[in-house]
Design a protein around this motif. Sequence first.
Motif, short mmCIF file in Angstrom:
data_model
loop_
_atom_site.label_atom_id
_atom_site.label_comp_id
_atom_site.label_asym_id
_atom_site.label_seq_id
_atom_site.Cartn_x
_atom_site.Cartn_y
_atom_site.Cartn_z
N LEU A 46 -15.91 -16.57 -6.71
CA LEU A 46 -15.70 -16.62 -5.26
C LEU A 46 -14.22 -16.81 -4.92
CD1 LEU A 46 -18.77 -18.80 -4.13
CD2 LEU A 46 -18.42 -16.34 -3.79
N VAL A 47 -13.58 -17.72 -5.64
CA VAL A 47 -12.15 -17.96 -5.41
C VAL A 47 -11.34 -16.72 -5.74
CG1 VAL A 47 -10.17 -19.30 -6.23
CG2 VAL A 47 -12.30 -20.46 -5.69
N SER A 48 -11.66 -16.06 -6.82
CA SER A 48 -10.95 -14.84 -7.21
C SER A 48 -11.14 -13.74 -6.18
CB SER A 48 -11.43 -14.35 -8.58
OG SER A 48 -11.13 -15.28 -9.58
N ALA A 49 -12.36 -13.60 -5.67
CA ALA A 49 -12.62 -12.58 -4.65
C ALA A 49 -11.85 -12.88 -3.37
CB ALA A 49 -14.12 -12.49 -4.36
N ALA A 50 -11.80 -14.16 -2.98
CA ALA A 50 -11.06 -14.53 -1.77
C ALA A 50 -9.56 -14.28 -1.96
CB ALA A 50 -11.32 -16.00 -1.43
N ALA A 51 -9.04 -14.61 -3.13
CA ALA A 51 -7.61 -14.39 -3.39
C ALA A 51 -7.29 -12.90 -3.41
CB ALA A 51 -7.22 -15.03 -4.72
N ALA A 52 -8.18 -12.09 -3.98
CA ALA A 52 -7.96 -10.65 -4.01
C ALA A 52 -8.00 -10.07 -2.59
CB ALA A 52 -9.01 -9.97 -4.89
N LYS A 53 -8.93 -10.55 -1.76
CA LYS A 53 -9.01 -10.07 -0.37
C LYS A 53 -7.74 -10.46 0.39
CE LYS A 53 -11.73 -10.42 3.87
NZ LYS A 53 -10.58 -10.39 4.70
N GLN A 54 -7.29 -11.68 0.20
CA GLN A 54 -6.07 -12.12 0.88
C GLN A 54 -4.87 -11.29 0.43
OE1 GLN A 54 -5.03 -16.23 0.26
NE2 GLN A 54 -3.51 -16.21 1.88
N ALA A 55 -4.78 -10.99 -0.86
CA ALA A 55 -3.67 -10.17 -1.36
C ALA A 55 -3.74 -8.76 -0.77
CB ALA A 55 -3.72 -10.11 -2.89
N ARG A 56 -4.96 -8.18 -0.68
CA ARG A 56 -5.11 -6.85 -0.07
C ARG A 56 -4.70 -6.88 1.40
NH1 ARG A 56 -9.93 -6.82 -2.85
NH2 ARG A 56 -11.07 -7.34 -0.95
N ASP A 57 -5.13 -7.93 2.11
CA ASP A 57 -4.78 -8.05 3.53
C ASP A 57 -3.26 -8.13 3.71
OD1 ASP A 57 -7.46 -7.98 4.11
OD2 ASP A 57 -7.64 -10.13 4.52
N GLU A 58 -2.61 -8.93 2.90
CA GLU A 58 -1.16 -9.07 2.98
C GLU A 58 -0.46 -7.76 2.64
OE1 GLU A 58 0.69 -11.61 4.14
OE2 GLU A 58 -1.20 -12.58 4.66
N THR A 59 -0.96 -7.06 1.65
CA THR A 59 -0.38 -5.76 1.28
C THR A 59 -0.54 -4.76 2.42
OG1 THR A 59 -0.82 -6.16 -1.06
CG2 THR A 59 -0.50 -3.87 -0.40
N ASN A 60 -1.73 -4.76 3.04
CA ASN A 60 -1.95 -3.85 4.17
C ASN A 60 -1.03 -4.18 5.34
OD1 ASN A 60 -3.93 -2.50 2.75
ND2 ASN A 60 -5.61 -3.63 3.64
N LYS A 61 -0.83 -5.46 5.61
CA LYS A 61 0.08 -5.87 6.69
C LYS A 61 1.51 -5.42 6.38
CE LYS A 61 -2.26 -10.09 8.20
NZ LYS A 61 -2.16 -11.56 8.23
N ARG A 62 1.92 -5.60 5.14
CA ARG A 62 3.27 -5.20 4.74
C ARG A 62 3.45 -3.70 4.87
NH1 ARG A 62 5.14 -3.13 0.31
NH2 ARG A 62 3.28 -3.61 -0.89
N LEU A 63 2.46 -2.93 4.42
CA LEU A 63 2.55 -1.48 4.51
C LEU A 63 2.59 -1.02 5.97
CD1 LEU A 63 0.11 -0.37 1.65
CD2 LEU A 63 2.61 -0.23 1.67
N ALA A 64 1.79 -1.65 6.82
CA ALA A 64 1.80 -1.29 8.24
C ALA A 64 3.17 -1.59 8.86
CB ALA A 64 0.70 -2.05 8.98
N LEU A 65 3.74 -2.74 8.51
CA LEU A 65 5.06 -3.10 9.02
C LEU A 65 6.12 -2.13 8.51
CD1 LEU A 65 6.89 -5.05 10.57
CD2 LEU A 65 7.05 -6.43 8.49
N GLU A 66 6.04 -1.74 7.25
CA GLU A 66 7.00 -0.78 6.70
C GLU A 66 6.89 0.56 7.41
OE1 GLU A 66 6.38 -0.54 2.49
OE2 GLU A 66 7.28 -2.49 2.11
N GLN A 67 5.68 1.00 7.71
CA GLN A 67 5.51 2.26 8.43
C GLN A 67 6.06 2.16 9.84
OE1 GLN A 67 1.31 3.01 8.11
NE2 GLN A 67 1.51 4.10 6.18
N GLN A 68 5.80 1.04 10.50
CA GLN A 68 6.31 0.85 11.85
C GLN A 68 7.84 0.85 11.85
OE1 GLN A 68 5.23 -2.90 13.57
NE2 GLN A 68 6.17 -2.45 15.53
N LEU A 69 8.44 0.14 10.89
CA LEU A 69 9.90 0.09 10.81
C LEU A 69 10.48 1.46 10.47
CD1 LEU A 69 10.42 -3.33 9.02
CD2 LEU A 69 10.84 -2.78 11.42
N ALA A 70 9.80 2.22 9.63
CA ALA A 70 10.28 3.56 9.29
C ALA A 70 10.26 4.46 10.54
CB ALA A 70 9.43 4.18 8.18
N GLY A 71 9.20 4.34 11.33
CA GLY A 71 9.13 5.12 12.58
C GLY A 71 10.23 4.73 13.54
#
Length: 168
Positions: A46-71
């Motif tokens: 359960l802890v590993s799944a939560a950590a993996a989800k949090q890492a995916r969420d953070e990666t998605n946020k970072r990618l969205a911010l990078e795309q916004q900044l590139a635009g």
Amino acid sequence: MTPGQTLAAILLAMAISAVGTWKVQDWRYDGKLADQAGQFQKDLGLVSAAAAKQARDETNKRLALEQQLAGQDQQHTRELSDAQRSQALLRDRLATADVRLSVLLDATDSASDCNVPTTPGAVGVVHAARRAQLNPAHAQRIIAITDDGDRGLIALRACQAYVRAVAR
């Protein structure tokens, strides 16, 4: 049976009983340890799944911010390019005398003592305001200054947009 044999039999019975009790205790503890290990594995999963989800969420946020900044970067680069093209066109028109820069003169200022005619000439229509044409070299310098100012404003807007995007 002799008293030694009786004593040996009693000791043997006690040893068997102790071993049996030990085996029962061992079986109980093994069961508890197995349950604890299973619960630990479940909690770890359960802890590993939560950590993996949090890492995916953070990666998605970072990618969205990078795309916004590139635009935003593309937009500001386009604005800068348009401003530079406009300034270059104006400089070319000034150089070929296609267009002239002039300034309004204060008609109430008696100290200026500039007798520029207010009648329209061949270059354009002046609506009854006294104007003086600038020297082309000075006009070029003014255009260069405004070009620098335009680039500075575009860069400032780009920096402000970047800070706003990153601060969210």
